[in-house]
Motif scaffolding. Structure first.
Motif, PDB file in Angstrom:
ATOM      1  N   GLY A  93     -17.636  29.421 -45.562  1.00  0.00           N
ATOM      2  CA  GLY A  93     -16.855  30.355 -44.794  1.00  0.00           C
ATOM      3  C   GLY A  93     -17.239  30.232 -43.396  1.00  0.00           C
ATOM      4  O   GLY A  93     -18.266  29.889 -42.849  1.00  0.00           O
ATOM      5  N   LEU A  94     -16.301  30.614 -42.446  1.00  0.00           N
ATOM      6  CA  LEU A  94     -16.269  30.873 -41.217  1.00  0.00           C
ATOM      7  C   LEU A  94     -15.864  32.064 -40.694  1.00  0.00           C
ATOM      8  O   LEU A  94     -14.849  32.506 -40.996  1.00  0.00           O
ATOM      9  CB  LEU A  94     -15.871  29.442 -40.270  1.00  0.00           C
ATOM     10  N   ILE A 146     -19.127  31.814 -33.558  1.00  0.00           N
ATOM     11  CA  ILE A 146     -18.797  31.620 -35.111  1.00  0.00           C
ATOM     12  C   ILE A 146     -19.731  31.898 -35.911  1.00  0.00           C
ATOM     13  O   ILE A 146     -21.056  31.550 -35.688  1.00  0.00           O
ATOM     14  CB  ILE A 146     -18.292  30.123 -35.034  1.00  0.00           C
ATOM     15  N   LEU A 147     -19.668  32.529 -37.127  1.00  0.00           N
ATOM     16  CA  LEU A 147     -20.502  32.877 -37.932  1.00  0.00           C
ATOM     17  C   LEU A 147     -20.273  32.144 -39.085  1.00  0.00           C
ATOM     18  O   LEU A 147     -19.355  32.362 -40.112  1.00  0.00           O
ATOM     19  CB  LEU A 147     -20.417  34.479 -38.349  1.00  0.00           C
ATOM     20  N   PRO A 148     -21.090  31.119 -39.629  1.00  0.00           N
ATOM     21  CA  PRO A 148     -20.890  30.456 -40.829  1.00  0.00           C
ATOM     22  C   PRO A 148     -21.525  30.826 -42.134  1.00  0.00           C
ATOM     23  O   PRO A 148     -22.484  31.769 -42.063  1.00  0.00           O
ATOM     24  CB  PRO A 148     -21.593  28.996 -40.254  1.00  0.00           C
ATOM     25  N   LYS A 149     -21.245  30.433 -43.162  1.00  0.00           N
ATOM     26  CA  LYS A 149     -21.424  30.785 -44.470  1.00  0.00           C
ATOM     27  C   LYS A 149     -21.694  29.752 -45.390  1.00  0.00           C
ATOM     28  O   LYS A 149     -20.602  28.933 -45.426  1.00  0.00           O
ATOM     29  CB  LYS A 149     -21.077  31.996 -45.177  1.00  0.00           C
ATOM     30  N   LEU A 150     -22.590  29.387 -46.295  1.00  0.00           N
ATOM     31  CA  LEU A 150     -22.659  28.203 -47.158  1.00  0.00           C
ATOM     32  C   LEU A 150     -23.378  28.675 -48.446  1.00  0.00           C
ATOM     33  O   LEU A 150     -24.501  29.319 -48.375  1.00  0.00           O
ATOM     34  CB  LEU A 150     -23.095  27.036 -46.649  1.00  0.00           C
ATOM     35  N   SER A 151     -22.732  28.558 -49.644  1.00  0.00           N
ATOM     36  CA  SER A 151     -23.389  28.947 -50.766  1.00  0.00           C
ATOM     37  C   SER A 151     -23.274  27.630 -51.747  1.00  0.00           C
ATOM     38  O   SER A 151     -21.999  27.357 -51.994  1.00  0.00           O
ATOM     39  CB  SER A 151     -23.085  30.256 -51.246  1.00  0.00           C
ATOM     40  N   ILE A 173     -26.989  30.504 -47.439  1.00  0.00           N
ATOM     41  CA  ILE A 173     -27.350  30.812 -46.069  1.00  0.00           C
ATOM     42  C   ILE A 173     -26.208  31.184 -45.456  1.00  0.00           C
ATOM     43  O   ILE A 173     -24.952  30.789 -45.547  1.00  0.00           O
ATOM     44  CB  ILE A 173     -27.871  29.472 -45.379  1.00  0.00           C
ATOM     45  N   SER A 174     -26.444  32.266 -44.309  1.00  0.00           N
ATOM     46  CA  SER A 174     -25.083  32.722 -43.528  1.00  0.00           C
ATOM     47  C   SER A 174     -25.885  33.577 -42.377  1.00  0.00           C
ATOM     48  O   SER A 174     -26.936  33.932 -42.384  1.00  0.00           O
ATOM     49  CB  SER A 174     -24.282  34.140 -44.573  1.00  0.00           C
TER      50      SER A 174
END
Length: 398
Positions: free
Chosen positions: A227-228, A278-283, A298-299
């Motif tokens: 996600g971004l 920009i705020l990233p998210k990865l799961s 991680i976010s």
């Protein structure tokens, strides 16, 4: 020594109404009204923490009146679910709290020489009246879900403004009963309790777009979600404070604080900061079977910048920069006993950058420094923790 010295009276009213004119369209309206009166604050004198005593007799209070009107619209489109959330809220607040500027000045000067300052100016109330209004709008599209991909897309907007008026007094200083000195000296009349009077406006605006995509790499077994969120925002403050009495003499030691046109002593601040990012998210999620799964994520998150009204005394910057977090988390989610027992476990590590908080620093009364607390970016931090939850259904209905 005073009964009910820090009491709180609060009341809340909430109502919702929903209307579904068609099978694919639904409206929900919410109204919320909160009122709270906090009388005195749980503050004790230094050295009397065991006795929990407060020798200050000034009237400290906080009256808050908060209202929300929100409309949520849910519309099932041929390809996704659309949700719209529109909200108006406003807050009226009237507070008065101890702000011992002159007493802090004495303590700073004598404390540097190893001496204890006598309690001369301990009754120092500052009253602040604020009115805040805000509008926000969010649009969110959520896919119906598929064998391979699920997605979310949205946009967000907020516009907020707050006006404030404040007055600070030193009740240990009696007011001039005749008014003659005030007529002759104006703000430089030393025999007056009023020390500061001012007002201003704070504004905040944010726009953001965001999206999230889940890829079912191995359906029902392994999934990846990314996600971004891209945002930009602006915080601005504009205020003017006029000084009287003893504080006027102190501020006047810096000639830039003197306004010759009306022979007053003032401090003005007009400043804004713009932030974008920009705020990233990865799961990652792995399903051992339909009852047990593990994940890692991680976010990044952000808290918006804020205004610091104590900048009128050169105590801290007028505007505080945003602070950020990076959150790393691993966990498991499981069901047992045919779904009657559910357990969730997680461990996390958060790196916190430019933490916003109260910082003990210096205020400047003209060229005279004073120990003073203000809002600022106080440093970095680390948060480590673990959490767990258990839900058990031992019998039907329990």
């Amino acid at each position: 020594g005073r009964e009910d010295a820090n009491s709180v009276d609060a009341s809340s009213l909430r109502g919702t109404a929903s209307w579904k004119p068609t099978g694919t369209l639904e409206f929900e309206y919410m109204y919320l009204r909160d009122k709270e009166f906090r009388d005195q604050f749980p503050i004790v004198d230094p050295g009397s923490e065991e006795e929990m005593e407060n020798a200050g007799k000034e009237n400290q209070f906080a009256l808050t009146d908060f209202t929300i009107n929100a409309l949520t619209t849910r519309w099932t489109l041929p390809f996704a679910n659309l949700t719209s959330v529109t909200a108006f809220y406003n807050t009226d607040r009237d507070t008065q709290r101890r702000t011992p500027v002159l007493q802090s000045l004495i303590e700073t000067q004598l404390g540097g020489q190893g001496l204890t300052a006598p309690p001369i100016f301990t009754n120092s109330p500052m009253r602040t009246v604020t009115e805040l209004q805000s509008f926000s709008q969010e649009l969110r599209l959520v896919s119906f879900g598929g064998d391979t991909f699920d997605w979310i897309a949205g946009a967000f907007y907020r516009d907020r403004s707050q006006t404030f008026d404040q007055e600070k007094r030193e009740d240990a200083i009696p007011d001039d009963p005749t008014g003659i000195l005030t007529a002759l000296l104006g703000g430089f009349n030393p025999i007056q309790g009023r020390q500061e009077q001012g007002g201003g406006k704070e504004t905040f605006g944010q726009e953001a777009i965001y999206g999230e995509l889940t890829w079912n790499v191995i359906p029902s077994k392994f999934e990846i979600t990314g996600g971004l969120r891209a945002f930009q925002e602006e915080v601005a403050i504009d205020f003017n404070t006029k000084f009287y009495g003893l504080e006027a003499y102190l501020l006047a030691t810096d000639p830039t604080n003197i306004v010759l046109s009306d022979r007053s002593v003032r401090k003005s601040v007009n400043q804004s900061i713009k932030t974008s990012g920009i705020l990233p998210k990865l799961s990652l999620g792995w399903h051992f079977n339909e009852d047990h799964m593990a994940y890692a994520m991680i976010s990044r998150g952000v808290r918006s910048g804020a205004a610091n009204i104590y900048a009128a005394l050169d105590s801290g910057p007028p505007l505080i920069q945003p602070d950020y977090v990076w959150n790393k988390e691993i966990g498991t989610k499981s069901t047992w006993l045919d779904g009657r027992l559910i357990t969730n476990l997680a461990a996390y590590h958060i790196d916190w950058t430019d933490v916003q908080g109260a910082l003990l620093g210096k205020a400047n009364l003209g060229i005279v420094p004073v120990d003073f607390a203000h809002l600022d970016n106080a440093g970095d931090g680390v948060v480590m923790g673990a959490e767990g939850s258990v839900m058990w259904t031992p019998a039907q209905g329990l």
